[in-house]
Design an enzyme around this catalytic site. Sequence first.
Site, PDB file in Angstrom:
ATOM      1  N   HIS A   1       0.814  -1.218   0.000  1.00  0.00           N
ATOM      2  CA  HIS A   1       0.000   0.000   0.000  1.00  0.00           C
ATOM      3  C   HIS A   1       0.848   1.269   0.000  1.00  0.00           C
ATOM      4  O   HIS A   1       0.336   2.354  -0.270  1.00  0.00           O
ATOM      5  CB  HIS A   1      -0.980   0.005   1.179  1.00  0.00           C
TER       6      HIS A   1
ATOM      7  N   ASP B   1       0.119  -7.550   1.137  1.00  0.00           N
ATOM      8  CA  ASP B   1       0.574  -6.187   1.426  1.00  0.00           C
ATOM      9  C   ASP B   1       2.095  -6.099   1.497  1.00  0.00           C
ATOM     10  O   ASP B   1       2.651  -5.496   2.429  1.00  0.00           O
ATOM     11  CB  ASP B   1      -0.047  -5.675   2.726  1.00  0.00           C
TER      12      ASP B   1
ATOM     13  N   SER C   1       4.534   2.207   7.991  1.00  0.00           N
ATOM     14  CA  SER C   1       4.247   1.078   7.109  1.00  0.00           C
ATOM     15  C   SER C   1       5.463   0.710   6.274  1.00  0.00           C
ATOM     16  O   SER C   1       6.082   1.559   5.636  1.00  0.00           O
ATOM     17  CB  SER C   1       3.082   1.411   6.183  1.00  0.00           C
TER      18      SER C   1
END
Length: 572
Positions: free
Chosen positions: A157, A188, A266
């Site tokens: 992402h 992911d 992230s």
Amino acid sequence: MLSSSFRAVRKLCSSSYCTTASVIRNRNLLPREGYISPHVPSNLIKYSKATQHRAISVLFNNFSFHYTTAAAPAAIATATAITSAAAETTKNHVEEALQPKLSDAYSAIELALDSVVKIFTVASSPNYFLPWQNKSQRETMGSGFVITGKKILTNAHVVADHTFVLVRKHGSSTKYRAEVKAVGHECDLAILVVENEEFWEGMNFLELGDIPFLQEAVAVVGYPQGGDNISVTKGVVSRVEPTQYVHGASQLMAIQIDAAINPGNSGGPAIMGNKVAGVAFQNLSGAENIGYIIPVPVIKHFISGVEESGIYVGFCSMGLSCQPTENVQLRKHFGMRPEMTGVLVSKINPLSDAHGVLKKDDIILAFDSIPIANDGTVDEIVKWLVHEAKAIIVPFRNRERITFDHLVSMKKPNETASVRVLRGGEEHEFSITLRPLQPLVPVHQFDKLPSYYIFAGLVFVPLTQPYLHEYGEDWYNTSPRRLCERALKELPKKAGQQLIILSQVLMDDINAGYERLSELQVKKVNGVEIDNLKHLCQLVEDCSSESLRFDLDDDRERTRFPGLKVTKRFES
């Protein structure tokens, strides 16, 4: 052979709950069995419990337990001498253990300074209501870290729908152009490469570790929002279980930790010791300090798949919907004996290999010889021994369980699995080939432009979940109910099948009166059932009659006259 008393004290001293008081209180167990323990000073009690545990661990790691007997005075004298001589050495070890040590967080910083990078992404997502144009360009930031092979591992992402990607090393002002080599939106994860050799100078490749146990400390390193420099947050492992991956809408194993994971974190590594325990990727909305990291087995599965095939191939599925058999009457109805456990097959994907092998109402008792409990969980997993080139069955974790779907997802594409099934009161053994399966309505459509076909001002598009997401965060309640239910429940009947809808009508003289038609499924063209958007296009363009008929899901029909302009775009 070690006695039970010795093992009890040894277990106590290796426990995270170990303190000076607990050791002194239980140390009298040792003389009963003829053992002499190292000298544990009572003044340790003034320190914190964590410091006490560290000091006691040092003592028990540096002293042997000496066996004596009450009938051997020489042994007792020797033991006394050992105890006296050990006192000074004990003192030295205690002092060493009590010295201020670098914290795990600080060690993680030192390890990560030459490993963790900041990622700058420019992205532009499609407008699914107007598929011929994109939304406004946006800039996002994330984290990543370098791994063996001159690759950067990050979250999918972070680079989803990217048009331009840059990376920056810690302590450097230079940003380097990066290319996305592989993306697995389902798990992911993404792999980036940087061609500029200058970037790799002085970089330290991080190694992947293993799944941490509960309450083990990890340090999450990255570049979260609120600053430009590297950041470290420390936490402990709270839970390990299959979790919903928000980005890919998939159910895979994840590790829950109590460290804060914020936007920008992230893609950063979660470090335990000197190895990576996982990749930070999401937090729990509405909760404080509950974050999730992608565990090493999922990471290795992604990386190995990319290395073997050059592209991301996905995670395998059996294509089954299963029901627990916890109800006594249900088990009795299907002839399950008291010692039998398993799950009931309620639905099978027609495109899966299991469709030609298993049947509805079969009871799956075991997967690859691992028994399945009535709630669908297992307490063992298959571990592959690389050096011996063989697989063995080992306990999953310390009295923890995981859904058997995890066993399926860890299989490589086109790999077979043995399934033991109860059918009609008799047991059968089947072999099923596993592979990734695509749903009728795609869950995500990142990094690609949507397909569409315009004919006579009628806009036809394949139904996708991103299309429904255009209705807002509460799309499940605000999107057309009929389309939403089909997107979530219907299974494909053949390969390449799509659910085509008439999304809107671009007003023109030729389609006057049809302007209110929208969000309707197209079932047939000139009486022929359509398979996908390309099939619809072919039926329209090959039509030689004066009019053309579309059958929609509200049983209404539409006609047109020839000589109309056609606009189309399909996926490559």
